[in-house]
Design an enzyme around this catalytic site. Structure first.
Site, short mmCIF file in Angstrom:
data_model
loop_
_atom_site.label_atom_id
_atom_site.label_comp_id
_atom_site.label_asym_id
_atom_site.label_seq_id
_atom_site.Cartn_x
_atom_site.Cartn_y
_atom_site.Cartn_z
N SER A 160 0.80 -1.23 0.00
CA SER A 160 0.00 0.00 0.00
C SER A 160 0.83 1.27 0.00
O SER A 160 0.31 2.36 -0.25
CB SER A 160 -0.92 0.02 1.22
OG SER A 160 -1.76 -1.11 1.19
N ASP B 44 -11.29 -6.05 -0.84
CA ASP B 44 -10.67 -5.02 -0.03
C ASP B 44 -10.14 -5.68 1.24
O ASP B 44 -10.58 -6.75 1.62
CB ASP B 44 -11.68 -3.93 0.32
CG ASP B 44 -11.03 -2.66 0.80
OD1 ASP B 44 -10.88 -1.73 -0.02
OD2 ASP B 44 -10.64 -2.62 1.99
N HIS C 215 -15.35 0.39 2.28
CA HIS C 215 -15.18 1.69 2.91
C HIS C 215 -16.32 2.66 2.62
O HIS C 215 -16.31 3.80 3.08
CB HIS C 215 -13.85 2.33 2.47
CG HIS C 215 -12.65 1.56 2.94
ND1 HIS C 215 -12.07 1.73 4.17
CD2 HIS C 215 -11.94 0.56 2.33
CE1 HIS C 215 -11.06 0.89 4.31
NE2 HIS C 215 -10.95 0.16 3.19
N CYS D 37 -7.86 2.50 1.06
CA CYS D 37 -8.95 1.79 0.43
C CYS D 37 -8.48 1.09 -0.83
O CYS D 37 -8.09 1.73 -1.80
CB CYS D 37 -10.07 2.79 0.10
SG CYS D 37 -11.37 2.05 -0.89
#
Lengths: 399, 627
Positions: free
Chosen positions: B339, B378, B384, B397
């Protein structure tokens, strides 16, 4: 040899006031001196030869002191050896020359037998079979032949009509060839050359016809290639090849020659001065005190030093040839001439090797190189020379 | 008439038994031959003197030169190696004098007795002694042989005291390379070692005559030429065995230059301590200049072991260690960025104009490529909901970025990331840097001979799949984000500093959008790294990388298995937000989550770097908070 002494008592010596005077003793000191002089007079020696030899020996000690890295111990040892050798020479000089020729055939025969023995059971040292170990002493029989050969041939020719006839020449050649081949087989080229040369010199002085000489030269030039391919060992070939191109193997076979030539060449006309030679002092010159002492000497004393030394050697040889010329007996004159010329061969082979015109052969420089056996041999030979001088007559003069 | 009488007469005489006596003739011949012999002797000496004159007069100059070169040798004096300092002048690689005892056979009067004295005084074991005896027997008599190195002052005093009984024994000093910080800087500073065959191929042997050491890795290798210096020499007179007799001339060596690194040793120490027991790496960079302030790879090794040749046993232990301490995790190892790549992805989307930062996007529990059944899930099972770009970065997200990457397409994605400096070496002044990987259609065709699938674009959006980065690259990316596009080549030595072309966005505001998202990661109540919110303003991004992609041939054992299955935890961040002075990239292998493991580590590092003393230092815990 008996020494007859005459002691003249001063007339009325008994009445002399200072008998047993300040110097003490029963005889007056001039009488003592006279006595000693008389003894010395009776000693048979050649003062001229002795002088030259001592000069050479002195130069040898001076050069050796430098070559041995200024070792007083070495000089002392060497001087002691020289003294012993000179005494030996003088002792030999007292022996009548008859004796040398009477033992010649026995000595020669014995040594040839020893050579055969060495060939069969000799000890191997440094890759060569030279030494005979008798338990208490190890020695090289070949060394004796350097003297035994000319003695034998001189004895042989003295009994024959001269100039030698064909058959006698053939026998003489056989006498030369057999031990020479035995020595080459050991293998010891240096000694073989000296022994052979000594024999050939006698042949030459016996009045060998020039035709034979020519034939001999032809034979040698024919035999040389044969020697190269069948007789000579690899290390010997290498030495010869190295002579022609020392740079081919500068660290191996050519090393001695190159370093020696550098030493001599860098000496120049006047030399670097005593104890100033860099080549020898920094150990670039191997065997500085033995086979290569001439290089040490030439580096430090230059061309002038070499000329002086060579003049002394020439003087010794000249004196030897004089003795030969004046010698009375046939055998004596031939032996004396052969010894003189062998001496020349010694000097030439060693100097030629050091100077780079002959291959490296282990032949010492007489009276310069530090070495036991060779010195003994040379001094015995010179002693014989002095002995021969005792019985002399001028050439052509009848006495 | 007898023979004796006959040969004296001048006329031939007939003898009874020997035929005609020709001895008078022989005598004449002999006289001539003596003359001839004298002539031969003269010519022999003439030849000898002619030859001597040729050598001594004609070629005198030549042989003098040879004699001169014979006796002089040039010995090289190695230069002292330059030292290495950190930015505050702390020595990180030093030369210290060590003392050793050596014995020279030639000078020893009673070798046997001296050896036994030495053995007792220095406590040497029998193996060392027999080895020494062998060396003494076969070595040259004037060469000193090493008895013992690294003497203690006590041992030196002992030898000095026994000196009268130890002729030929001497104490010699020499310089030895030491690394006082041991493991701490092993991968960056590197180490020196003995010159080996491989080294000889790339160096000028003249310059390295007499030199013991050569840089083998790290700074020591990179700046070898600077550190080494120029050797001097002395001309000495030697004998045929090479023994020095006299020194004629000395030219002093020029010592190597000292090197000052941008590293800060205490910060490095804090970073290493922050990693704790985790294997991993930390890179701390000053975004304003590109200076690397700390570069940690854990576990590490002691570079001092390598200096005088590492023992077989120690080397085997290092190689066999499953954690691979020799492996530089900061710039040689590559990891999926996870991420942490999302801010860059956001920038890529903004630049391409496919994302409106203020427009809300509904992020459900999964993303689907139109016409495909596959669910790209996710990390939060329930999704989200409605999120803006800012929210997407803050909450990390996944679905938002799946969609972004899918619409961007792999070509534009690859182009932008490459422009950002990913997938290429950063150019740091250290050997052995990896370039990482930003996948593309072309790359896949070339290496795998396969077409590119849209699904691979989707997972590339969250830094998974083929994408690989080094931690140094992540630190560099963070710096770029911190500086809003201004880029500097990372450096450890000032000479490597270089401004690189800035990244220009279509709108300056794009930078603010993304950076604010990173700010909220730490400072918003929904941010994944909200736990490390500090009095100064930190901006960051957490990340997680899947384990199996790590290029490691780790040997699994049952006990370690559980932890080995954990994901790698990543964190990138910079601080302060308004005026960034520090950029950090961290990976903790099998650390679980970025939020729980690496973010608190970054906080500790930033606290120290910015001079903030936390009243209650943050705790690092191994829990999965999700990214």
């Amino acid at each position: 040899m008996a020494i007859k002494l005459t002691r003249k008592h001063p007339t009325g010596g008994g009445e002399r006031l200072h008998r047993g005077g300040p110097l003490g003793g029963s005889t007056h000191w001039p009488q003592k001196a006279a006595l000693i002089l008389a003894v010395i007079r009776r000693i048979n020696y050649d003062p001229v030869l002795l002088l030259f030899l001592m000069l050479i020996a002195a130069i040898g000690l001076v050069a050796g002191y430098s070559a041995s890295e200024q070792s007083v111990v070495w000089v002392e040892k060497s001087a002691f050896r020289f003294a012993l050798a000179f005494l030996l020479m003088l002792a030999i000089a007292q022996i009548p020359q008859r004796f040398f020729f009477s033992i010649a055939p026995w000595l020669f025969g014995f040594v040839v037998l020893l050579l055969v023995a060495v060939y069969l059971f000799g000890d191997i040292g440094k890759g060569a079979r030279r030494w005979l170990d008798l338990g208490f002493i190890r020695f090289q029989p070949a060394e004796i032949l350097k003297l035994g050969m000319p003695m034998m041939l001189a004895w042989f020719f003295a009994k024959r009509p001269l100039p030698p006839r064909f058959l006698d020449v053939l026998i003489a050649l056989m006498l030369i060839a057999v031990p020479t081949i035995l020595i080459i087989l050991q293998p010891d080229l240096g000694t073989a050359i000296l022994v052979m040369m000594a024999g050939i010199f006698v042949l030459f002085f016996a009045g060998l016809s020039w035709w034979y000489v020519l034939a001999f030269v032809l034979a040698v030039s024919a035999a040389a290639p044969m020697m190269w391919f069948y007789v000579m060992h690899d290390y010997q070939k290498e030495r010869v090849l190295t002579l022609f191109n020392p740079m081919a193997d500068p660290l191996g076979a050519g090393y001695h020659t190159i370093q020696s030539m550098i030493a001599i060449g860098s000496g120049g006309i006047w030399g670097k001065g005593w104890l100033q030679g860099t080549q020898s002092h920094l150990n670039f010159l191997p065997e500085g005190t033995t086979d290569f002492i001439l290089a040490v000497y030439a580096e430090e004393f230059g061309l002038m030093g070499l000329i002086i030394l060579f003049s002394l050697y020439l003087a010794v040889i000249w004196r030897g040839l004089m003795i030969a010329a004046y010698a009375e007996s046939t055998a004596g004159r031939m032996l004396a001439a052969a010894i003189s010329m062998t001496f020349l061969v010694y000097v030439f082979v060693n100097a030629g090797m050091v100077i780079g015109i002959l291959p490296v052969v282990g032949v010492p420089l007489p009276l310069m190189s530090y070495g036991g056996t060779a010195l003994v041999t040379i001094m015995i030979a010179l002693g014989m020379l002095m002995s021969i001088r005792t019985q002399r007559s001028f050439l052509g003069h009848e006495r | 008439m007898s023979i004796r009488d006959a040969w004296r007469s001048s006329e031939p005489v007939r003898l009874e038994d020997h035929g005609v006596d020709t001895r008078h003739q022989a005598r004449q011949i002999f006289r001539r031959r003596i003359l001839l012999a004298a002539f031969i002797a003269l010519s022999v000496f003439a030849i000898l003197i002619w030859r001597a004159a040729f050598l001594q007069v004609d070629r005198h100059a030549h042989f003098s030169e040879l004699a001169e070169s014979n006796r002089t040798r040039t010995l090289v004096i190695p230069p002292e190696r330059g030292r290495i300092f950190d930015d505050a002048g702390r020595v990180v690689a030093d030369n210290i004098a060590t003392f050793q005892v050596q014995i020279t056979r030639e000078d020893a009067t009673n070798l046997k007795q001296e050896l036994s004295i030495l053995q007792e005084a220095l406590n040497l074991d029998d193996d060392t002694m027999s080895d020494l005896r062998e060396r003494l027997r076969f070595g040259r008599s004037f060469d000193p042989m090493l008895v013992k190195s690294d003497l203690t002052p006590f041992e030196m005093a002992k030898i000095a005291q026994l000196q009268p009984w130890l002729p030929g024994v001497e104490i010699q000093s020499s310089l030895k390379r030491v690394y006082p910080y041991r493991q701490l800087l092993a991968h960056v500073v590197g180490y020196v070692g003995r010159i080996n065959v491989a080294d000889l191929k790339r160096i000028n042997p003249d310059v390295y005559q007499g030199t013991q050491y050569i840089g083998k890795s790290g700074i020591e290798r990179q700046y070898e030429e600077v550190l080494h210096g120029t050797p001097g020499h002395k001309e000495v007179e030697v004998d045929a065995l090479g023994r020095v007799v006299k020194v004629l001339k000395i030219v002093r060596p020029i010592p190597g230059k000292d090197i000052h690194l941008s590293l800060d040793v205490p910060l490095q120490g804090i970073a290493a301590a922050a990693l704790g027991a985790f294997s991993g790496a930390v890179v701390v960079e000053d975004p304003r200049t590109g200076a690397i302030k700390a570069m940690v790879s854990r576990p590490s090794f002691d570079p001092n072991l390598f200096v005088d040749g590492i023992s077989q046993k120690n080397y085997k232990a290092l190689l066999d260690d499953p954690e691979r301490p020799l492996f530089d995790r900061a710039m040689t190892a590559t990891y999926p960025p996870g991420s942490t790549i999302k801010p860059v992805m956001a920038l890529a989307g903004l630049q391409a104009g496919i994302v409106d930062p203020n427009k809300k996007f509904f992020a459900g529990p999964y993303f689907q490529i139109p016409g495909d059944e596959h669910h790209y899930r996710d990390w939060q099972r329930w999704g989200h909901g409605w999120v803006t770009l800012d929210d997407a970065i803050t909450q990390s997200c996944d679905v938002y970025f799946y969609d972004l990457a899918f619409r961007l397409g792999i070509d534009r994605l690859h182009q932008f990331l490459t422009e950002f400096g990913l997938g290429a070496k950063t150019g740091i002044d250290l050997p052995g840097e990896s370039s990482g990987l930003v996948p593309s259609r072309e790359w896949k065709r070339k290496t795998k001979n396969q077409a590119w699938y849209p699904g691979e674009t989707v997972i590339a959006g969250i830094g998974q799949g083929y994408m690989l980065t080094t931690i140094l690259q992540l630190a560099q990316t963070t710096s770029t984000l911190a500086e809003s596009g201004k880029r500097f080549r990372p450096w450890l030595v000032k000479t490597n500093e270089l401004a690189e072309p800035s990244i220009v966005m279509n709108h300056e505001s794009y930078w603010t959008d993304v950076r604010h998202g990173m700010f909220d990661v730490v400072n918003s109540p929904k941010g994944t790294a909200r736990r490390i919110a500090a009095p100064y303003l930190i901006a960051g991004k957490t990340g997680t990388a899947q384990v199996f992609t790590v290029a490691q041939n780790a040997r699994y054992n049952a006990k370690a298995l559980a932890q080995k299955l954990h994901d790698h935890a990543l964190f990138i961040g910079f601080a302060p937000y308004d005026n960034p002075r520090i950029a950090v990239a961290i990976i903790a292998e099998h650390g679980g989550s970025g939020a729980g493991t690496t973010a608190p580590m970054a906080r500790k590092i930033m606290d120290y770097a910015l001079g903030y003393q936390a009243k209650a230092p943050v705790k690092i815990e191994l829990t999965n908070h999700g990214d």
